[in-house]
Design a protein around this motif. Structure first.
Motif, PDB file in Angstrom:
ATOM      1  N   VAL A  53       0.844  -1.193   0.000  1.00  0.00           N
ATOM      2  CA  VAL A  53       0.000   0.000   0.000  1.00  0.00           C
ATOM      3  C   VAL A  53       0.879   1.243   0.000  1.00  0.00           C
ATOM      4  O   VAL A  53       1.974   1.256   0.558  1.00  0.00           O
ATOM      5  CB  VAL A  53      -0.951   0.014   1.222  1.00  0.00           C
ATOM      6  N   GLU A  54       0.380   2.288  -0.634  1.00  0.00           N
ATOM      7  CA  GLU A  54       1.141   3.529  -0.788  1.00  0.00           C
ATOM      8  C   GLU A  54       0.174   4.705  -0.726  1.00  0.00           C
ATOM      9  O   GLU A  54      -0.840   4.720  -1.417  1.00  0.00           O
ATOM     10  CB  GLU A  54       1.886   3.523  -2.122  1.00  0.00           C
ATOM     11  N   ARG A  55       0.494   5.693   0.110  1.00  0.00           N
ATOM     12  CA  ARG A  55      -0.414   6.840   0.295  1.00  0.00           C
ATOM     13  C   ARG A  55      -0.475   7.741  -0.927  1.00  0.00           C
ATOM     14  O   ARG A  55      -1.501   8.377  -1.196  1.00  0.00           O
ATOM     15  CB  ARG A  55      -0.007   7.640   1.532  1.00  0.00           C
ATOM     16  N   GLU A  56       0.613   7.821  -1.705  1.00  0.00           N
ATOM     17  CA  GLU A  56       0.613   8.659  -2.902  1.00  0.00           C
ATOM     18  C   GLU A  56      -0.187   7.982  -4.005  1.00  0.00           C
ATOM     19  O   GLU A  56      -0.155   6.774  -4.170  1.00  0.00           O
ATOM     20  CB  GLU A  56       2.043   8.905  -3.380  1.00  0.00           C
ATOM     21  N   ASN A 176      -4.650  11.740  -0.063  1.00  0.00           N
ATOM     22  CA  ASN A 176      -4.271  11.680   1.346  1.00  0.00           C
ATOM     23  C   ASN A 176      -3.381  12.844   1.749  1.00  0.00           C
ATOM     24  O   ASN A 176      -3.024  12.973   2.925  1.00  0.00           O
ATOM     25  CB  ASN A 176      -3.541  10.368   1.638  1.00  0.00           C
ATOM     26  N   ILE A 177      -2.987  13.673   0.806  1.00  0.00           N
ATOM     27  CA  ILE A 177      -2.146  14.812   1.132  1.00  0.00           C
ATOM     28  C   ILE A 177      -2.952  15.789   1.986  1.00  0.00           C
ATOM     29  O   ILE A 177      -4.084  16.161   1.643  1.00  0.00           O
ATOM     30  CB  ILE A 177      -1.648  15.513  -0.147  1.00  0.00           C
ATOM     31  N   ARG A 178      -2.371  16.208   3.109  1.00  0.00           N
ATOM     32  CA  ARG A 178      -3.070  17.080   4.042  1.00  0.00           C
ATOM     33  C   ARG A 178      -2.474  18.481   4.007  1.00  0.00           C
ATOM     34  O   ARG A 178      -1.275  18.665   3.773  1.00  0.00           O
ATOM     35  CB  ARG A 178      -2.984  16.499   5.465  1.00  0.00           C
ATOM     36  N   SER A 179      -3.300  19.459   4.269  1.00  0.00           N
ATOM     37  CA  SER A 179      -2.846  20.854   4.254  1.00  0.00           C
ATOM     38  C   SER A 179      -1.866  21.147   5.375  1.00  0.00           C
ATOM     39  O   SER A 179      -1.173  22.161   5.357  1.00  0.00           O
ATOM     40  CB  SER A 179      -4.057  21.790   4.377  1.00  0.00           C
ATOM     41  N   THR A 180      -1.809  20.246   6.356  1.00  0.00           N
ATOM     42  CA  THR A 180      -0.936  20.438   7.511  1.00  0.00           C
ATOM     43  C   THR A 180       0.471  19.882   7.290  1.00  0.00           C
ATOM     44  O   THR A 180       1.309  19.957   8.195  1.00  0.00           O
ATOM     45  CB  THR A 180      -1.558  19.744   8.736  1.00  0.00           C
ATOM     46  N   GLU A 181       0.754  19.323   6.128  1.00  0.00           N
ATOM     47  CA  GLU A 181       2.042  18.669   5.897  1.00  0.00           C
ATOM     48  C   GLU A 181       3.139  19.683   5.596  1.00  0.00           C
ATOM     49  O   GLU A 181       2.927  20.681   4.922  1.00  0.00           O
ATOM     50  CB  GLU A 181       1.928  17.671   4.740  1.00  0.00           C
ATOM     51  N   VAL A 184       9.186  20.626   3.644  1.00  0.00           N
ATOM     52  CA  VAL A 184      10.632  20.464   3.800  1.00  0.00           C
ATOM     53  C   VAL A 184      10.989  18.987   3.647  1.00  0.00           C
ATOM     54  O   VAL A 184      10.412  18.122   4.316  1.00  0.00           O
ATOM     55  CB  VAL A 184      11.111  20.982   5.163  1.00  0.00           C
ATOM     56  N   VAL A 185      11.922  18.685   2.766  1.00  0.00           N
ATOM     57  CA  VAL A 185      12.361  17.307   2.542  1.00  0.00           C
ATOM     58  C   VAL A 185      13.255  16.870   3.698  1.00  0.00           C
ATOM     59  O   VAL A 185      14.076  17.637   4.188  1.00  0.00           O
ATOM     60  CB  VAL A 185      13.127  17.195   1.210  1.00  0.00           C
ATOM     61  N   GLY A 186      13.087  15.622   4.147  1.00  0.00           N
ATOM     62  CA  GLY A 186      13.977  15.076   5.157  1.00  0.00           C
ATOM     63  C   GLY A 186      13.425  15.085   6.562  1.00  0.00           C
ATOM     64  O   GLY A 186      14.088  14.608   7.491  1.00  0.00           O
ATOM     65  N   GLU A 187      12.226  15.629   6.779  1.00  0.00           N
ATOM     66  CA  GLU A 187      11.636  15.633   8.118  1.00  0.00           C
ATOM     67  C   GLU A 187      11.368  14.200   8.584  1.00  0.00           C
ATOM     68  O   GLU A 187      11.093  13.306   7.776  1.00  0.00           O
ATOM     69  CB  GLU A 187      10.325  16.423   8.118  1.00  0.00           C
ATOM     70  N   VAL A 188      11.415  13.971   9.902  1.00  0.00           N
ATOM     71  CA  VAL A 188      11.204  12.624  10.438  1.00  0.00           C
ATOM     72  C   VAL A 188      10.021  12.549  11.402  1.00  0.00           C
ATOM     73  O   VAL A 188       9.662  11.467  11.850  1.00  0.00           O
ATOM     74  CB  VAL A 188      12.470  12.102  11.147  1.00  0.00           C
ATOM     75  N   ASP A 189       9.405  13.681  11.724  1.00  0.00           N
ATOM     76  CA  ASP A 189       8.256  13.683  12.629  1.00  0.00           C
ATOM     77  C   ASP A 189       6.962  13.598  11.837  1.00  0.00           C
ATOM     78  O   ASP A 189       6.862  14.097  10.706  1.00  0.00           O
ATOM     79  CB  ASP A 189       8.251  14.952  13.489  1.00  0.00           C
ATOM     80  N   LEU A 190       5.938  12.999  12.452  1.00  0.00           N
ATOM     81  CA  LEU A 190       4.643  12.877  11.806  1.00  0.00           C
ATOM     82  C   LEU A 190       3.991  14.253  11.655  1.00  0.00           C
ATOM     83  O   LEU A 190       4.122  15.122  12.522  1.00  0.00           O
ATOM     84  CB  LEU A 190       3.719  11.973  12.617  1.00  0.00           C
ATOM     85  N   ASP A 191       3.280  14.445  10.533  1.00  0.00           N
ATOM     86  CA  ASP A 191       2.541  15.686  10.335  1.00  0.00           C
ATOM     87  C   ASP A 191       1.234  15.647  11.122  1.00  0.00           C
ATOM     88  O   ASP A 191       0.682  14.576  11.422  1.00  0.00           O
ATOM     89  CB  ASP A 191       2.227  15.879   8.844  1.00  0.00           C
ATOM     90  N   GLN A 194      -5.414  16.622   9.512  1.00  0.00           N
ATOM     91  CA  GLN A 194      -6.326  17.626   8.984  1.00  0.00           C
ATOM     92  C   GLN A 194      -7.731  17.199   9.404  1.00  0.00           C
ATOM     93  O   GLN A 194      -8.243  16.172   8.950  1.00  0.00           O
ATOM     94  CB  GLN A 194      -6.221  17.713   7.466  1.00  0.00           C
ATOM     95  N   THR A 195      -8.344  17.959  10.274  1.00  0.00           N
ATOM     96  CA  THR A 195      -9.536  17.479  10.979  1.00  0.00           C
ATOM     97  C   THR A 195     -10.772  17.349  10.106  1.00  0.00           C
ATOM     98  O   THR A 195     -11.728  16.669  10.487  1.00  0.00           O
ATOM     99  CB  THR A 195      -9.864  18.413  12.158  1.00  0.00           C
ATOM    100  N   ASP A 196     -10.802  17.979   8.940  1.00  0.00           N
ATOM    101  CA  ASP A 196     -12.025  17.943   8.141  1.00  0.00           C
ATOM    102  C   ASP A 196     -11.990  16.906   7.017  1.00  0.00           C
ATOM    103  O   ASP A 196     -12.900  16.856   6.196  1.00  0.00           O
ATOM    104  CB  ASP A 196     -12.312  19.325   7.554  1.00  0.00           C
ATOM    105  N   LYS A 197     -10.948  16.068   6.968  1.00  0.00           N
ATOM    106  CA  LYS A 197     -10.879  15.046   5.916  1.00  0.00           C
ATOM    107  C   LYS A 197     -11.671  13.810   6.337  1.00  0.00           C
ATOM    108  O   LYS A 197     -11.685  13.428   7.509  1.00  0.00           O
ATOM    109  CB  LYS A 197      -9.431  14.651   5.599  1.00  0.00           C
TER     110      LYS A 197
END
Length: 588
Positions: A53-56, A176-181, A184-191, A194-197
């Motif tokens: 499975v893949e989110r993109e 699945n792309i959220r406005s809160t993401e 910046v490339v390379g981040e390791v923390d979860l985004d 988005q509460t309205d999805k």
């Protein structure tokens, strides 16, 4: 079993309207980048059903990785994938160096111990596409648009059953792309959510889960595996686009200008270039523009000219140097690729490291699922791969610090090195294991050990090392010499054990030397080709009747192959004894 989809938002997540759909599969893979897709290919070839499975919704056009190193090319050869990669990529061996405006060439990607004595330049988007084509040819399609949101290991203590229960979801609006993401490339923390999805969900039960879902790995976060390491302070700018310059961009170009800032430029196959340049003086919250990139790049390139014409990708890159505290959770959930380790782009080894993770893990997992091994063999995955990642992180960290660190000591070192490197570079020899990944060695473990009857050999032939390659001549029926080939062309995989039987010579099928005769005072037992072949066939028949991949495969795939290798008689002594072209091979 309920089949309705569960619809929920952040507000009603704890109170679903319906039960989610439930399904079962031996192996679930989260993430369909090169690492996850390669893992799916290996498992499928070995008769293990898997779901990936893949989110993109499609393969990302943004290629973080640009090169495939020699050891990965050897693995692609062993798995029959190499030809398509060689067609689409091009070999690259040298770096163009501009230090203080002085041009030189450095053979930084050359090695002397592999048939692939170069790196293959190929954008990640094409690597992903080629692997995806092979997976589809095998009858498996990536389930795109689905992202993992939770996973846990279920253990029935009384019965002894263990399985992984994973919840995945797909956005009703199609993305699945959220406005809160973060961009910046390379981040390791979860985004943040988005509460309205609104999503539909599914619960998957599997024997194993492979988390190949990148540096932000949801799998790693959900099973609470610490990601140990640090985030560097550098602000690195990544740019893909068209430029106008008088620099030689025929190869990877490394620049350290008179401002002591480093910039790397990579020629992409579509005529664009990738620029990676130190932008530490910039605010990472600032919106990047072509004008900002051009000003920063021109300062590093001076006195050369560099003008930006257009861009297709422009972002900050946050460098993390981290490694998962554990590569597995309860021997049921496994991390691979960036989910297990991240480091700077120096050396270009990230994707290669992940592909080799997948190769190491999947054949062991296939053995267990096919009933050919105990589950504890999977414990060797971390034991073998974690030290390799630690070594790569350390090497990449040193290379990146020398080129990009803002620490005063490194700035001084960079100034000294670049002042003389252009004149000394012609005398520098690159060790074969620097970036080619050919000198990896695994420590002894339950499957990687000396037999008590074998002597412990001296370097460079040690248990756990990559098998050395070399030219051979195939022996045809009747003793005639056939085609020339290499040892690595014999040891094809995946998941196959290759036993090499070395003989003093390829004796005639009519030889009458008794098997018990001793060779003078050497106490070496002789045999003839007829007896040797008979003995080998007996062993193979016995082994293959007990151990073979057969579940789900159209044809049973043997677990063992034996190759007989011996010297041509006239080269057993004299000056040509070491000539590898005089070696013969036969395969049973």
């Amino acid at each position: 079993m309920p089949t309705q989809f569960q619809l929920y938002t952040k507000k009603n997540m704890a109170h679903p309207l319906h039960y989610p759909k439930t399904s079962e599969i031996p192996v679930l893979i989260s993430g369909a980048g090169p690492v996850g897709t390669f893992a799916a290919i290996m498992l499928t070839r070995l008769g293990v059903r898997c779901r990936i499975v893949e989110r993109e919704s499609s393969i990302s056009v943004m290629s973080k990785a640009l090169s495939i190193h020699a050891r990965t090319l050897e693995i692609f050869q062993q798995t029959g994938l190499i030809d398509r990669f060689l067609i689409h990529g091009h070999p690259i061996s040298d770096f163009n160096i501009y230090f203080n405006g002085v041009f030189s060439v450095f053979p930084g990607l050359v090695n002397s111990i592999s048939y692939y004595n170069y790196a293959l330049f190929l954008e990640q988007v094409k690597t992903s596409a080629l692997l995806n084509e092979e997976l589809e040819r095998l009858g498996v399609n990536v389930d795109r648009g689905w992202e993992l949101v939770d996973t846990k290991v279920i253990e029935e203590g009384a019965v002894g059953n263990v399985w992984v229960e994973t919840t995945i979801r797909r956005a009703i609006d199609g993305s699945n792309i959220r406005s809160t993401e973060s961009s910046v490339v390379g981040e390791v923390d979860l985004d943040a959510e988005q509460t309205d999805k609104v999503y539909e969900t599914e619960v998957i039960r599997s024997r194993y889960l492979i988390g190949a879902d990148g540096g932000k790995s949801v799998v790693r976060h959900k099973v609470n595996i610490p990601f140990l390491g640090k985030t560097l302070e550098n602000n690195i700018i990544l740019f893909d686009g068209n430029i106008e310059t008088d620099l030689d961009l025929s190869s990877i170009t490394v620049i350290n200008g008179r401002n002591n800032r480093t910039m790397n430029i990579f020629p992409l196959s579509d005529g664009q270039v990738r620029i990676m340049v130190d932008g530490s003086e910039l605010d990472p919250g600032e919106r990047l523009t072509n004008e900002i990139l051009e000003k920063t790049a021109q300062a590093a390139a001076f006195p050369a000219k560099l003008l930006v014409k257009s861009s297709s990708w422009l972002t900050f890159y946050r460098v993390n140097e981290r490694q998962a505290e554990s590569y597995s959770y309860k021997n049921s959930i496994f991390l691979a690729g960036d989910a297990a380790h991240v480091h700077s782009p120096a050396g270009g080894q990230g994707m290669n490291l992940g592909l080799q993770d997948a190769y190491n893990l999947t054949w062991k997992m296939a053995l267990v699922i096919n009933g050919l091994s105990e589950a504890r063999i999977l414990e060797t995955y971390e034991a073998e791969r974690a030290p390799v990642a630690s070594s790569v992180i350390k090497m990449s960290s040193g290379m990146f610090a020398l080129g990009f660190s803002c620490h005063p000591i490194y700035k001084i070192m960079r100034k000294i090195v670049t002042a003389f490197a252009s004149y000394l570079v012609r005398f520098i020899t690159v060790p074969p294991g620097t970036v080619s990944m050919l000198t990896t060695r695994y420590d002894e473990n339950m499957i990687n050990q000396h037999h008590k009857s074998q002597p412990i050999l001296k370097e460079p032939f040690q248990v756990g090392q990559r098998a050395h390659d070399g030219p051979l001549l195939r022996v045809l029926t009747g003793g005639q010499l056939g085609e020339a080939l290499r040892l690595h062309q014999l040891i094809r995989g995946p998941g196959t054990f290759h036993i090499l039987v070395f003989t003093s010579n390829m004796l005639s099928p009519t030889a009458t030397t008794p098997t018990s005769k001793l060779a003078g005072q050497q106490m070496v037992e002789h045999t003839n080709e007829v007896d040797l072949k008979h003995n080998i066939e007996q062993y193979l028949q016995q082994w293959r009747s007990q151990w073979a991949y057969g579940h789900g495969l159209k044809e049973v795939q043997p677990l063992f192959n034996i190759h007989v290798i011996g010297a041509v008689p006239e080269t057993l002594s004299g000056p040509h004894f070491q000539d590898p072209s005089k070696i013969q091979a036969d395969t049973l």
